[in-house]
Every structure is written in structure tokens, then in C-alpha cells.
Scaffold this active site. Structure first.
Site, PDB file in Angstrom:
ATOM      1  N   GLU A   9      -4.248   2.860 -10.652  1.00  0.00           N
ATOM      2  CA  GLU A   9      -3.644   1.535 -10.616  1.00  0.00           C
ATOM      3  C   GLU A   9      -3.070   1.138 -11.977  1.00  0.00           C
ATOM      4  OE1 GLU A   9      -2.791   0.276  -8.079  1.00  0.00           O
ATOM      5  OE2 GLU A   9      -4.078   1.100  -6.528  1.00  0.00           O
ATOM      6  N   MET A  33       0.835  -1.199   0.000  1.00  0.00           N
ATOM      7  CA  MET A  33       0.000   0.000   0.000  1.00  0.00           C
ATOM      8  C   MET A  33       0.872   1.251   0.000  1.00  0.00           C
ATOM      9  SD  MET A  33      -2.937   1.358  -0.029  1.00  0.00           S
ATOM     10  CE  MET A  33      -3.024   3.143  -0.166  1.00  0.00           C
ATOM     11  N   GLU A  34       0.524   2.162  -0.922  1.00  0.00           N
ATOM     12  CA  GLU A  34       1.404   3.296  -1.232  1.00  0.00           C
ATOM     13  C   GLU A  34       1.304   4.494  -0.284  1.00  0.00           C
ATOM     14  OE1 GLU A  34      -1.246   2.263  -3.082  1.00  0.00           O
ATOM     15  OE2 GLU A  34      -2.332   3.952  -3.971  1.00  0.00           O
ATOM     16  N   ASN A  35       0.906   4.323   0.983  1.00  0.00           N
ATOM     17  CA  ASN A  35       0.799   5.454   1.908  1.00  0.00           C
ATOM     18  C   ASN A  35       1.974   6.410   1.711  1.00  0.00           C
ATOM     19  OD1 ASN A  35      -1.245   3.840   3.286  1.00  0.00           O
ATOM     20  ND2 ASN A  35       0.511   2.670   4.005  1.00  0.00           N
ATOM     21  N   GLU A  66       4.607   0.867  -6.050  1.00  0.00           N
ATOM     22  CA  GLU A  66       4.196   1.770  -4.964  1.00  0.00           C
ATOM     23  C   GLU A  66       4.926   3.104  -5.050  1.00  0.00           C
ATOM     24  OE1 GLU A  66       1.624   0.714  -3.811  1.00  0.00           O
ATOM     25  OE2 GLU A  66       1.855  -1.447  -4.144  1.00  0.00           O
TER      26      GLU A  66
HETATM   27  N1  BES Z   1      -3.225   0.683  -3.896  1.00  0.00           N
HETATM   28  C1  BES Z   1      -2.903  -0.698  -3.941  1.00  0.00           C
HETATM   29  C2  BES Z   1      -3.208  -1.426  -2.666  1.00  0.00           C
HETATM   30  C3  BES Z   1      -4.633  -1.835  -2.502  1.00  0.00           C
HETATM   31  C4  BES Z   1      -5.133  -2.915  -3.204  1.00  0.00           C
HETATM   32  C5  BES Z   1      -5.473  -1.161  -1.648  1.00  0.00           C
HETATM   33  C6  BES Z   1      -6.444  -3.292  -3.058  1.00  0.00           C
HETATM   34  C7  BES Z   1      -6.785  -1.527  -1.505  1.00  0.00           C
HETATM   35  C8  BES Z   1      -7.277  -2.600  -2.204  1.00  0.00           C
HETATM   36  C9  BES Z   1      -1.433  -0.914  -4.256  1.00  0.00           C
HETATM   37  O1  BES Z   1      -0.833   0.127  -4.934  1.00  0.00           O
HETATM   38  C10 BES Z   1      -1.361  -2.099  -5.155  1.00  0.00           C
HETATM   39  O2  BES Z   1      -1.839  -2.026  -6.239  1.00  0.00           O
HETATM   40  N2  BES Z   1      -0.787  -3.188  -4.696  1.00  0.00           N
HETATM   41  C11 BES Z   1      -0.729  -4.414  -5.455  1.00  0.00           C
HETATM   42  C12 BES Z   1       0.666  -4.761  -5.859  1.00  0.00           C
HETATM   43  C13 BES Z   1       1.033  -4.210  -7.188  1.00  0.00           C
HETATM   44  C14 BES Z   1       2.454  -4.538  -7.534  1.00  0.00           C
HETATM   45  C15 BES Z   1       0.133  -4.655  -8.312  1.00  0.00           C
HETATM   46  C16 BES Z   1      -1.287  -5.504  -4.575  1.00  0.00           C
HETATM   47  O3  BES Z   1      -1.582  -5.227  -3.423  1.00  0.00           O
HETATM   48  O4  BES Z   1      -1.423  -6.616  -5.051  1.00  0.00           O
HETATM   49 ZN    ZN Z   2      -1.342   0.258  -6.929  1.00  0.00          ZN
END
Ligand code: BES
Ligand code: ZN
Length: 973
Positions: free
Chosen positions: A418, A361-363, A396
Site C-alpha cells: 500500500e 480494489m486492484e483485482n 490501483e
Molecule cells: N488494496 C486496497 C483496497 C482495500 C482497502 C482492500 C482496505 C481491503 C481493505 C486498494 O488498493 C486501496 O488502497 N484503495 C484505497 C484508495 C487508494 C487511492 C488509497 C481505498 O480504498 O481507499
Molecule cells: Zn492500495
């Protein structure tokens, strides 16, 4: 500080409350008085730390009546905009005491009134506010006037997750337009194990259980940590204060400025401190982060950067933080250069959390990760693990600009966030790990992967209107990520790198610390394209709308007229299967298609297909010898498939057989994927597609193999329980054996990372398709390992998955038990993940049944975050498929409890179970399942529909293609 008896818990609880109260001027005493008055709900909130929500006394009064519905009957879940927040002061004390996990909080919010109103509506969920502590006062030069809150003025709308604060009608107090106010209150919440809001995570250090508090706010859970205006476009600054024990460290988005001692001298309560953090830049609530933990810190070398960069992990995982600390600062510096905007915060922290729902999570300034996505052990992790860490870190970090600095206006534009980060992660990764050839891997990992989903009727457009938190959670899917990334890559290709980057920088600079919708990005790019004189057939918006507002993608059919060097082109939506539903869909499925083509990979021609050419053919003249192939969609930069006339297919096949390197690596991958999928959809005969796969005997590049193996994996999964499977295995063995013999079992020193990955694939397929040499080597190495469990040199981490899987499949309970013991003993999360998934290779039904049971047993040693994976893995085993389906039907209620509606765990399980269903009976049961469980499917409806679609496709495939494939196999072998 041990908690021994119930009585002690109560006194401890009071002690904590006293402590809380004694913070002097920081927090009003009201909350304490309230708690000690023995009111029912706060007491419950403080003693119940087992995941149950604090039972906020819900009133469905005034808040609810005001809520209008839109045309589709959706409740308007958006906050009114009568007041807007500009600054938050959040003070939190997470109580990390077994039996007393709770959050004591105080928040004070500066508000700007936009419209006269007598109430303040903000978000809160599973939080109990002390009504007496709620204060509203006007800001001004003189000491501000305090406004009266009505005596019954605090309402929770639990449905909407609103907290409504009404001013006293008797005093006729109102908030006046243009004036500024401060709203403050004390509250309590639970520190649950639900992996959302501010929650607790546990781990063992030297056999002792340890607790940490950590937050996960995106998309809609900041409201569980503190009452707030929890929408992405209500940006404000945050000043955070966190309470902690002296042995712990507190972290937040911004750096620590000072620490003060809690002014308490109660017995057993010494040694607590407040950490005060610097005020943040303006940002959205979903990016706020709070952590209290006693982790070790690894400081990264940042060269001459203006910021600090630290990695945090459990103390015993310290040595696994090295890799991230090397690549993190390099990627951050890369993005500063790429976006032409400096990282605006003085520090960046990245921390590995033992229990974490997402991957990362990109906090802003405090990025949280699942351990497998940040930690890397030089000796025990594989190249795939390294690749995963690199990818996630880059993703992130890209968000720090795209998402954090400029944020989507509402979740409808989530794909922009995303999708962009999913595109940019390849650029950042390529910069630090060029050996992994990220730009080649893009096509298999994202483009081809998402095509298989987007070819279903139940797909959805990238841009979806969403309202409720369940709907918002549902769009964190492959379409937003993979398709988003793919169409952005296509856009960058047709605009040209220079124009794309400059347009992007302009867009980010003009909207920094604010919000945007997709049209804002298209505008900026159109302007830059004009400046740079990029020839475009129409505006960026017109082109991109065809890709974001319509679902699916086209197949472009290329028909050559060999005698006069001309080519006619047409497009139609590529669907794996057509049903009645799609004939009722009135969307015109035509796109603005940027076409490229080549006959020699030296020169590339380009043209556009327009979205308005219904039925019309597009003619093109390509002066080329009639015996020379033409290949369209060069390096698969476009999001579409290509079908050719049979002569051109044949010439491509000949080229592949004689000298495949005359065709680019990516196009070889494209040809494998397109041809096998066209055959699956009935647009190309299987004979042509399967003949093309025979060239693989000569192929030694990673990406074409990856493409071929995943498309052929489909055929294998369809046939694995049929009489034709023996012959299919033979075909697989024939094409994989030359590769297996070439790459061998042993890693060469200093070889390319992609070569190592190719070996992993080759060995995995060779073993699973019954190559004798492979199986006996795997079984032997595993036996050696069992005899010498601490010796890590016996099996390379890159082959550990296949070796373990093969030995367990060929073996018995002892092999499985050994893997389980190694899983329990391991300190490396990625090694644990490999062991756990290999354990599902067993062919003993009772062992699979045991794994399924373990997934739901809180004492099994399997973390909640991994439970869904275990069930999915068992389902991928063709023997376990049906067992998992029975399991989810039987244990539905328990499953729903374990997996909160957030995060796609349930969707993942349903997809895994149904992905290879291909009989009438299975389809019928799946449909029945949806009907029976329709109530509890919230958040997984779409996944269920997609699974049903997929099962229908599979059934059709069996009817139409099974025999054809068997015939071909019989002819060839
Ligand atoms: N912003 C998301 C995290 C997230 C995912 C928050 C679903 C709420 C619900 C983060 O930037 C993200 O996309 N993470 C991915 C990894 C990425 C390399 C595709 C993940 O969590 O799988
Ligand atoms: Zn993301």
C-alpha cells in the site's frame, strides 16, 4: 421472474437447484440430491438472503485442537503447508433473485503434497459444503485413484475460518509427499449485502430496482466466495466459470473465451448461460474477482498497446466513464515504462460499483471502484473529484505490478504494497494531470497528514506482525499508506531516481509471480546502489529498518553558531505530548536521517545523522553569511521536522514577508506545518509560529495554504467553543481576505486546476470565518438554485460544497430539505457525497439528530457505504460532535451490525467524534466508553486508543496554549 409468494420462492428455489444439477458433467448431482432431501442448513442458506450468514454447522473438533499458540497467546491462524494449491477451477452461479440471494458453487483445486498427511486444511467462511460431493483423487497417467473421505470427515472451524477435510482412517488413505491430487466439492453460500466475499449491490434504473453480484476479497474474504487457501503466498492459477442470465454480463480477471447454454428446459428458467474465462496467471486469492451485472461498457482507445481497456458502469452513468477511459490506458502504459515490465494480461477492466466498502480494489485485470473513485461528470463533478479519480486509478494500476505481480509474503508486509502504490500514484497522476502538481501536493496530502498521527504515543511501526483477520484489517491505515509512501519517497530521493527505478525493476523481475518481504526490496536496492556507486553511510536495510521497525519520526534541532559558520544538529523523537508510557518504552528513538540544506535554493548540501549517536551532537560547517537563513530538509523529502534557533526562524520569517518566492513552494508549506506543530508540541513559542502565518497575506500558491489551513484548522477546532474564538476568526479573516479578493467567486476559463482548488479553499474559509461578502454571495446563489433546481450553471461544482454548507448553516429546514431532495434526485455519486456532507453544516440540533437517524435507516436512501461518513460529518460540526458521541453510545449494537468488522468504518467514526474533544469531561467519557464497549471494539481498538491520546493532547493544549494564542491575538488585533 417476479417473486410473489413464499410458495413460489420455494418452487423457484427448487427450479434453480434443478438447473444447477442439470449442468450435466459440470457439477455433480450430489448437491441437488442433498438439497432436495430437505436438510436444514442448505435450505436456510438458500432462502435467507438478508445478510445473515449461512449457519454452517460448526464443529470445534479436530481442527481446533491442532492449533498451536504463539508466545503472545495468539492463535496460529496460518494454514498448515502440507498441501499447496497450484490450480483452481471455480464455477459460480450467483442467484440474483429477491428472497433467494445465494451462491451455488463448485470448486476443484489441484494440490501438490509437500508432506504426508491425512487431512486437507483450507479456508472457508459462511459457506456450506455438500459433504457427499467432496472428492479427493490422485492425479496420474492412469485414471487417478479416488481417496476416501471419512464419513464424518468434514469439519468447519468457524473461529479459524477453516474447513478441514479428513481422509478415512479405516482405509488408511493418506496424501503422499511429492504426489499431486485434486480436491473438488459443491457448496452454497449467501449473496449478502455485507460488501465482502461475493455480495450483491443494488441500484435503480428508471425507478426499477436492479441487482448485481460483485466480489471484494482483500484481505481475507475470498474464503466467503469459495473454499480456498486464502493466504497471499499460496499463489495458483484460476480458471473461472460464471453462471448468469442472458440479460447480464459476467466479468472476471481474465477475458471471456466462450459461452455455453445451461442445459435446462424448466419453465421460467430459460436463458441462463455459463461464461468461461481464460486461465489466469499465478496469483493470490485476494486478487480474484467475479462480477455479474448488466452494465454498459465503454471501450477505451489504447493506441498501439497490446491489451484492451474497458470501463463499466450503470447504464445511466455511461457518460461519467469518459474521464477514466482517457487516463486509464495512459497511466497503465506509463507504469509499463516506469517498471520496464509489460502488463501481462490481455485486458484491463475497471468497473464502478454502486455499493463498495473501500475506495477501490486492484483485482488483477478487473479493478473495482466505488462510484466516486471512478466516475466523473464533466458538468457536475469538481476538480477534487477529478483529482480523486486520477489518484485512485493510478494507485490501483500501480498495484498491478507492485502487489499483483510481486506480492507481500504475509500481511505483515502490507505497508510495502500500500505504501508503494500510494507513492507511485503520484507519479502516474503527474503523468496525466501535470496541472495538479502532484509532487508538490504530496507533502500536504501524505507526509504532513500522517505526521500528525505518527506524533502520538499510540502510533505503531509501519511493519506490524499481524495474525487474525481483525488485526489484518486494522493495518489498512494511514501509517501503512501515508507513512509507507513518505519513506519510499525519501528512499527514492537519497538513492537517486535512476538507482531507485533500476533496483525496483530488478526486484520485480526476480520475484514476479511470487512473493517478497521488505528485506528483498532493500537487498535489490543496496545492490543497485553499489553498481551505481551511490554513497551511502550503511546498507539500505540498516537505514530503512530505523523507519519501518520504530514508530514515530524525529525532530532535528538546528542550532547555528553565527560567528564561525557552524551548525550543530541533534535528533529526538517528535511527540505531541509525552506521558509516562513513553518513558518506559526502551526503544532507542534515533534514525538514519538523510539531511539536506540550502541557503539559496541554488545549491543543496547533504549529510546523514546516524542512528547510533545517542546524545551526541552532529557538527556541520556551512559557510554562509550570519544574516542569511539556512533551511533544512529541502523540498521536505525527508520524514522529519526541523526546529531552528530563534534567530534563524526570524530570518526565515523576514524572507517570507519580503519575498516569499525565494523559498521553494514545498518548503513554504513545510515551514507552516513544522512551526505550527512545533508550537503545538511546546518546542517553539506560539508567538514565532503565529507571526510566520502573517506572510500568508502574500501567498498565492496552493500547497503552502493547504499546509497552513490544516494546521491552523487545529487551533480553530480547539477554540471554536471558547470566548477567544471571535478574535481567532478575525485573524483568519485578515489573512484569507486578500486571497479571497484575488481569486474571487467565479472560475476563469482555462485556469490552472490548482487555482480552482485554491479558490475552493479560500471561499470555504472566508465563508466559515464570517466574511460578509462571501456569506451573502453563497446564500444568494443557493436561493437562485432553489428557484431553478435543474439549472446546473448557477453554482460551480467546485463551490457547491461551500455554498450549500453556508446556506444551510445560515438557513433553516427548507434549505436542508432542498439539499436532501437534490441528493435523492442526483445520478452522480460525487455530487451526492458533496450534498450529504454539506447537509451536516446545519446549526439546528434537531436536523443533525435527523441525519444521524437516517444514517442507520435502510430506507433513508443513504447507502450503507456512506452511513459512516454521515455520522463522521455530523461529528465534525462542533454542535454535532457531542450528539454523535451520544448516538454511537446509544446505538452501539445496531452500529456493530451495520458495519462489519472489516473496513475502518468504526475507526473512522470514533476518530471523527473524538478528534476535537478537549475537556476533562469529554476525555473521561471517552475512556469510559472504551471500557464499556471493549468487547465490541475489535478492529477499532487502536483507533480508540489514538482518539484517547488525541483528547489528552487537546486537553493539554488548552491548558498550555490557549491563553498564549489569545494573548497574541489581543496584541495583534
Ligand atoms: N488494496 C486496497 C483496497 C482495500 C482497502 C482492500 C482496505 C481491503 C481493505 C486498494 O488498493 C486501496 O488502497 N484503495 C484505497 C484508495 C487508494 C487511492 C488509497 C481505498 O480504498 O481507499
Ligand atoms: Zn492500495
Amino acid at each position: 421472474m417476479k417473486t410473489t409468494s413464499g410458495g413460489y420462492v420455494v418452487s423457484k428455489c427448487r427450479a434453480l437447484l434443478l438447473l444447477f444439477a442439470f449442468i450435466g458433467s459440470l457439477i455433480a448431482v450430489g448437491v441437488l440430491v442433498y438439497f432436495l432431501a430437505d436438510r436444514p442448513y442448505p435450505a436456510a442458506a438458500l432462502t435467507n438472503g438478508n445478510g445473515a450468514a449461512a449457519s454452517a454447522s460448526s464443529s470445534s473438533g479436530s481442527g481446533k485442537k491442532d492449533q498451536p499458540h504463539d508466545m503472545a497467546g495468539n492463535k496460529n491462524v496460518r494454514l498448515p503447508r502440507a498441501v499447496l494449491p497450484s490450480r483452481y477451477d471455480v464455477r459460480l452461479f450467483p442467484v440474483l433473485e429477491k428472497g433467494n440471494f445465494s451462491i451455488l458453487g463448485h470448486v476443484s483445486i489441484d494440490l501438490q503434497c509437500q508432506m504426508e498427511t491425512d487431512r486437507i486444511v483450507l479456508h472457508s467462511a459462511d459457506i456450506v459444503v455438500d459433504p457427499k460431493s467432496v472428492k479427493v483423487f490422485e492425479q496420474g497417467n492412469k485414471p487417478g485413484k479416488t481417496l476416501m473421505v471419512a464419513s464424518d470427515g468434514i469439519h468447519y472451524d468457524t473461529d479459524m475460518e477453516f474447513l478441514v477435510i479428513r481422509l478415512c482412517p479405516k482405509h488408511k488413505d493418506k496424501l503422499a509427499k511429492g504426489a499431486n491430487y485434486t480436491l473438488s466439492m459443491n457448496y452454497v453460500g449467501n449473496l449478502t449485502d455485507q460488501l465482502r466475499g461475493l455480495y450483491r449491490s443494488t441500484y435503480k434504473e428508471d425507478g426499477v430496482e436492479k441487482y448485481i453480484a460483485v466480489s471484494q476479497m482483500e484481505p481475507t474474504d475470498a474464503r466467503r466466495a469459495f473454499p480456498c487457501f486464502d493466504e497471499p503466498n499460496m499463489k495458483a492459477t484460476f480458471t473461472v466459470t460464471l453462471g448468469r442470465h442472458r440479460d447480464m454480463t459476467a466479468l472476471s480477471n481474465m477475458p471471456l473465451i466462450n459461452t455455453t447454454q445451461m442445459q435446462v428446459t424448466l419453465e421460467g428458467m430459460e436463458g441462463f448461460y455459463w461464461d468461461h474465462f481464460a486461465p489466469s496467471v499465478p496469483m493470490s486469492t485476494y486478487l480474484v474477482a467475479f462480477i455479474v451485472a448488466n452494465f454498459t461498457q465503454v471501450e477505451a482507445d489504447v493506441g498501439n498497446a497490446t491489451w484492451k481497456f474497458n470501463i463499466y458502469a450503470r447504464p445511466s452513468a455511461r457518460n461519467q466513464a469518459q474521464y477514466a477511459s482517457e487516463i486509464g490506458p495512459k497511466i497503465q502504459a506509463f507504469f509499463e515504462d516506469y517498471f520496464q515490465i509489460p502488463f501481462p494480461l490481455p485486458k484491463q477492466d475497471m468497473i464502478a460499483i454502486p455499493d463498495f466498502a473501500a475506495g477501490a480494489m486492484e483485482n488483477w485485470g478487473l479493478i473495482t471502484y466505488r462510484e466516486t473513485a471512478l466516475l466523473y461528470d464533466e458538468k457536475k463533478s469538481s476538480v477534487s473529484n477529478k483529482e480523486r479519480v486520477c489518484e485512485v486509478v493510478a494507485h490501483e494500476l500501480a498495484h498491478q505490478w507492485f502487489g499483483n505481480l510481486v506480492t507481500m509474503d504475509w500481511w505483515t508486509d502490507l505497508w510495502l504494497n500500500e505504501g508503494f502504490a500510494s507513492y507511485a500514484e503520484y507519479l502516474g497522476s503527474q503523468h496525466v494531470e501535470p496541472g495538479l502538481k502532484w509532487l508538490q501536493q504530496f507533502v500536504t496530502r501524505d507526509l504532513q497528514d500522517v505526521m500528525s498521527l505518527d506524533a502520538l504515543e499510540s502510533s505503531h511501526p509501519i511493519s506490524v506482525v499481524v495474525h487474525h483477520p481483525n488485526e489484518i484489517n486494522e493495518i489498512f491505515d494511514r501509517i501503512s499508506y501515508g507513512k509507507g509512501a513518505t519513506i519510499i519517497r525519501m528512499l527514492a530521493a537519497f538513492l537517486g531516481e535512476k538507482t531507485f527505478r533500476q533496483g525496483l525493476t530488478n526486484y520485480l523481475k526476480s520475484r514476479q509471480y511470487g512473493n517478497a518481504v521488505q528485506d528483498d526490496l532493500w537487498d535489490a536496492l543496496t545492490k543497485q546502489a553499489k553498481v551505481n556507486k551511490v554513497p551511502l553511510p550503511t546498507g539500505v536495510k540498516q537505514i530503512m529498518d530505523t523507519w519501518t521497525l520504530k514508530m514515530g519520526f524525529p525532530v532535528v534541532t538546528v542550532t547555528r553558531e553565527y560567528e564561525n559558520s557552524s551548525v550543530s544538529l541533534s535528533q529526538e523523537r517528535f511527540l505531541m505530548q509525552r506521558s509516562n508510557a513513553s518513558s518506559q518504552d526502551k526503544t532507542v528513538y534515533l534514525w538514519w536521517v538523510p539531511l539536506t540544506y540550502t541557503t539559496d535554493f541554488q545549491t543543496v548540501g547533504s549529510t546523514w545523522l546516524a542512528d547510533g549517536q545517542t546524545g551526541k551532537k552532529h557538527e556541520l560547517s556551512i559557510p554562509v553569511d550570519k544574516n542569511q537563513w539556512v533551511i533544512f530538509n529541502v523540498d521536505q523529502m525527508g520524514y522529519y521536522r526541523i526546529n531552528y534557533d530563534s534567530k534563524n526562524w526570524q530570518m526565515i520569517g523576514q524572507q517570507l514577508m519580503t519575498n516569499h518566492s525565494a523559498i521553494s513552494v514545498i518548503n513554504r508549506a513545510q515551514i507552516m506545518d513544522d512551526s505550527l506543530n512545533l508550537a503545538e508540541a511546546g518546542l517553539l513559542d506560539y508567538e514565532t509560529a503565529l507571526n510566520l502565518t502573517r506572510y500568508l497575506e502574500h501567498e498565492t500558491d496552493y500547497v503552502p495554504w493547504d499546509a497552513a489551513l490544516s494546521s491552523m484548522g487545529y487551533i480553530s477546532s480547539m477554540m471554536s467553543r471558547t470566548s477567544g474564538y471571535g478574535l481567532l476568526k478575525k485573524h483568519f479573516r485578515t489573512i484569507i481576505t486578500p486571497l479571497y479578493n484575488l481569486v474571487g467567486f467565479d472560475q476563469k476559463v482555462g485556469e490552472d486546476l490548482l487555482m480552482t482548488k485554491l479558490r475552493t479553499n479560500a471561499v470555504s474559509w472566508a465563508c466559515s470565518m464570517g466574511n460578509k461578502d462571501c456569506i451573502s454571495r453563497a446564500v444568494n446563489s443557493y436561493a437562485q438554485w432553489m428557484a431553478d433546481p435543474e439549472n446546473i450553471d448557477i453554482i460551480s461544482p467546485n463551490l457547491k460544497g461551500t455554498v450549500t454548507c453556508t446556506a444551510i448553516r445560515e438557513g433553516d429546514e427548507v434549505e436542508w430539505e432542498f439539499a436532501l431532495n437534490r441528493y435523492m434526485a442526483s445520478n452522480v455519486a460525487s455530487e451526492q457525497a458533496v450534498l450529504l456532507s454539506s447537509m451536516s453544516c446545519s446549526e439546528k440540533p434537531w436536523i443533525l439528530a435527523k441525519m444521524l437517524e437516517m444514517s442507520l435507516d435502510p430506507n433513508s436512501g443513504i447507502r450503507k457505504q456512506d452511513a459512516a461518513r454521515v455520522i463522521s460529518q455530523v461529528a465534525y460540526n462542533s454542535l454535532g460532535r457531542y450528539m454523535s458521541f451520544n448516538f454511537i453510545r446509544d446505538k452501539w449494537t445496531e452500529l456493530r451490525k451495520v458495519f462489519p468488522s472489516t473496513f475502518s468504518s468504526m475507526s473512522g467514526i470514533i476518530k471523527a467524534v473524538a478528534t476535537s474533544f478537549n475537556t476533562e469531561l469529554e476525555l473521561k467519557e471517552l475512556i469510559q466508553f472504551r471500557e464499556e464497549k471493549s468487547e465490541g471494539l475489535s478492529g477499532a481498538e487502536r483507533a480508540t486508543q489514538q482518539s484517547i491520546d488525541r483528547a489528552k493532547n487537546n486537553l493539554n493544549w488548552m491548558r498550555q496554549n490557549y491563553q498564549k494564542v489569545v494573548d497574541w491575538l489581543q496584541r495583534v488585533y
